[in-house]
Design a protein around this motif. Structure first.
Motif, PDB file in Angstrom:
ATOM      1  N   ALA A  69     -65.734  19.109-102.108  1.00  0.00           N
ATOM      2  CA  ALA A  69     -66.813  19.489-103.018  1.00  0.00           C
ATOM      3  C   ALA A  69     -66.669  20.926-103.486  1.00  0.00           C
ATOM      4  O   ALA A  69     -67.060  21.266-104.613  1.00  0.00           O
ATOM      5  N   THR A  70     -66.085  21.780-102.642  1.00  0.00           N
ATOM      6  CA  THR A  70     -65.925  23.189-103.024  1.00  0.00           C
ATOM      7  C   THR A  70     -64.993  23.341-104.219  1.00  0.00           C
ATOM      8  O   THR A  70     -65.238  24.168-105.105  1.00  0.00           O
ATOM      9  N   ASP A  80     -59.179  25.282 -98.244  1.00  0.00           N
ATOM     10  CA  ASP A  80     -60.436  24.964 -98.919  1.00  0.00           C
ATOM     11  C   ASP A  80     -61.341  26.186 -98.882  1.00  0.00           C
ATOM     12  O   ASP A  80     -61.877  26.541 -97.824  1.00  0.00           O
ATOM     13  N   LEU A  81     -61.505  26.842-100.014  1.00  0.00           N
ATOM     14  CA  LEU A  81     -62.274  28.077-100.072  1.00  0.00           C
ATOM     15  C   LEU A  81     -63.686  27.832-100.569  1.00  0.00           C
ATOM     16  O   LEU A  81     -63.898  27.127-101.556  1.00  0.00           O
ATOM     17  N   GLU A  82     -64.644  28.413 -99.887  1.00  0.00           N
ATOM     18  CA  GLU A  82     -66.016  28.420-100.371  1.00  0.00           C
ATOM     19  C   GLU A  82     -66.111  29.337-101.591  1.00  0.00           C
ATOM     20  O   GLU A  82     -65.226  30.160-101.848  1.00  0.00           O
ATOM     21  N   ALA A  83     -67.192  29.194-102.330  1.00  0.00           N
ATOM     22  CA  ALA A  83     -67.349  29.947-103.578  1.00  0.00           C
ATOM     23  C   ALA A  83     -67.243  31.459-103.352  1.00  0.00           C
ATOM     24  O   ALA A  83     -66.589  32.164-104.122  1.00  0.00           O
ATOM     25  N   ALA A  84     -67.854  31.939-102.277  1.00  0.00           N
ATOM     26  CA  ALA A  84     -67.817  33.375-102.001  1.00  0.00           C
ATOM     27  C   ALA A  84     -66.412  33.844-101.663  1.00  0.00           C
ATOM     28  O   ALA A  84     -66.017  34.965-102.007  1.00  0.00           O
ATOM     29  N   ALA A  91     -54.963  12.651-107.132  1.00  0.00           N
ATOM     30  CA  ALA A  91     -54.746  11.423-107.910  1.00  0.00           C
ATOM     31  C   ALA A  91     -56.036  10.652-108.178  1.00  0.00           C
ATOM     32  O   ALA A  91     -56.121   9.896-109.148  1.00  0.00           O
ATOM     33  N   ASN A  92     -57.045  10.826-107.333  1.00  0.00           N
ATOM     34  CA  ASN A  92     -58.316  10.107-107.509  1.00  0.00           C
ATOM     35  C   ASN A  92     -59.297  10.836-108.419  1.00  0.00           C
ATOM     36  O   ASN A  92     -60.374  10.304-108.694  1.00  0.00           O
ATOM     37  N   TRP A  93     -58.947  12.031-108.877  1.00  0.00           N
ATOM     38  CA  TRP A  93     -59.922  12.872-109.571  1.00  0.00           C
ATOM     39  C   TRP A  93     -59.463  13.172-110.996  1.00  0.00           C
ATOM     40  O   TRP A  93     -58.551  13.947-111.217  1.00  0.00           O
ATOM     41  N   ALA A 153     -65.844  24.752-107.904  1.00  0.00           N
ATOM     42  CA  ALA A 153     -65.122  25.896-108.460  1.00  0.00           C
ATOM     43  C   ALA A 153     -64.638  25.607-109.867  1.00  0.00           C
ATOM     44  O   ALA A 153     -64.748  26.458-110.760  1.00  0.00           O
ATOM     45  N   VAL A 154     -64.120  24.403-110.088  1.00  0.00           N
ATOM     46  CA  VAL A 154     -63.641  24.022-111.416  1.00  0.00           C
ATOM     47  C   VAL A 154     -64.817  23.942-112.392  1.00  0.00           C
ATOM     48  O   VAL A 154     -64.725  24.404-113.535  1.00  0.00           O
ATOM     49  N   ALA A 155     -65.914  23.371-111.937  1.00  0.00           N
ATOM     50  CA  ALA A 155     -67.089  23.262-112.805  1.00  0.00           C
ATOM     51  C   ALA A 155     -67.657  24.628-113.164  1.00  0.00           C
ATOM     52  O   ALA A 155     -68.162  24.829-114.274  1.00  0.00           O
TER      53      ALA A 155
END
Length: 248
Positions: A66-67, A37-41, A93-95, A71-73
Motif C-alpha cells: 500500500a505504501t 518498502d518505504l513509508e511516506a516519511a 505484474a498484477n498492478w 507514493a505513486v498516487a
C-alpha cells in the motif's frame, strides 16, 4: 541530491551495479527487496528513486504494498522523481498502475493491457544497436552525442507512445522474428519462439513523463556490465536523475 536506489526481484551483476552507483551524482542509499518498502516519511527524505528492481512478478505475481501505491498516487503533489531502468518496467505484474505510471508494460505471460489481449513480451540479448537522441534539446541529454552505440538487451513490449515524450530511439529490429518468447522461457524453453507471435514493437528505448510536479525518465538499456560501465550511459542516467530531482 538524495537518491534511493532499488534492486531485487531480478538477477543482476552486483559488482557492475555497485561500480555503476559509485559513478552517479548525489548521495545514494541502496535498498533491496524484500526490505525496500518505504513509508511516506522515509521516501520524503529522498529527491528521486532509481529503480533497477523487478518486484511482484517472479516467481508468481504479487500485489504491491500500500505504501508504494500511495507514493505513486501522491507523486504529482510531492514532486518525488523517478528514474526507471531496464527490467524495472516489468515490476508488479498484477498492478496496472505501475505500467501506466512508467509508460509501458512488459508481460511475462499473455495478458490484457488497456483492455486489449496481448501476447507475452519478447527479449533479445546482446544486440548491437545505435541509439539516437530524439530530443537533443532535453536537459537530460545535455552534453551527450546525438548518437551512440551500445550492445544491450532489447524488449519487444507494450509502449504507451501517446502518453510519453520520446527521448531515445534504437535502430535495432523490433520484431518477433528476432526476439524470444518470455512465456516459453518461463517454462524452460529459453530462446525459443515457436507458436509465439507479437506485432512490431516501438523503437523508443527512452522517454520521459511529467505528472503534476513529478518527473519520470525510463531508459530501456542497462542489462549488463558493458552498458553499466559505458561512460555515455552513465552520463545519461546521471542527467536523468538530476532532471527527475529538479536539479537540472
Amino acid at each position: 541530491m538524495r537518491v534511493a536506489a532499488f534492486t531485487g526481484g531480478h538477477s543482476f551483476d552486483r559488482d557492475a551495479f555497485t561500480d555503476f552507483l559509485g559513478s552517479l551524482p548525489g548521495e545514494i542509499t541502496w535498498l533491496e527487496h524484500p526490505d525496500a518498502d518505504l513509508e511516506a516519511a522515509e521516501l520524503a527524505e529522498f529527491d528521486v528513486s532509481l529503480h533497477y528492481d523487478m518486484p511482484g512478478t517472479l516467481p508468481e505475481p504479487a500485489d504491491p504494498p500500500a505504501t508504494l501505491r500511495a507514493a505513486v498516487a501522491a507523486a504529482p503533489d510531492t514532486g518525488h522523481g523517478y528514474v526507471v531502468l531496464h527490467h524495472a518496467i516489468a515490476s508488479w505484474a498484477n498492478w496496472d498502475g505501475w505500467a501506466e505510471f512508467v509508460g509501458g508494460r512488459y508481460l511475462y505471460r499473455p495478458g490484457v493491457v488497456r483492455g486489449e489481449s496481448c501476447p507475452d513480451s519478447g527479449y533479445r540479448h546482446a544486440v548491437p544497436q545505435q541509439i539516437t537522441v530524439a530530443d537533443p534539446a532535453h536537459p537530460i541529454v545535455a552534453g551527450l552525442p546525438t548518437t551512440f552505440d551500445l550492445v544491450d538487451e532489447t524488449y519487444l513490449c507494450e509502449v504507451f507512445e501517446d502518453d510519453v515524450t520520446p527521448l531515445l530511439r534504437t535502430d535495432a529490429e523490433m520484431s518477433d522474428a528476432v526476439h524470444w518468447s518470455t512465456a516459453l522461457a518461463m517454462t524452460g524453453r529459453r530462446d525459443e519462439r515457436e507458436g509465439w507471435h507479437h506485432r512490431a514493437g516501438s523503437q523508443l528505448v527512452g522517454w520521459t513523463k511529467t505528472t503534476g510536479r513529478s518527473r519520470l525518465a525510463y531508459l530501456q538499456p542497462g542489462d549488463k556490465a558493458p552498458t553499466l560501465s559505458d561512460p555515455v550511459y552513465r552520463q545519461l542516467v546521471a542527467g536523468s536523475l538530476e532532471w527527475a530531482a529538479h536539479t537540472r
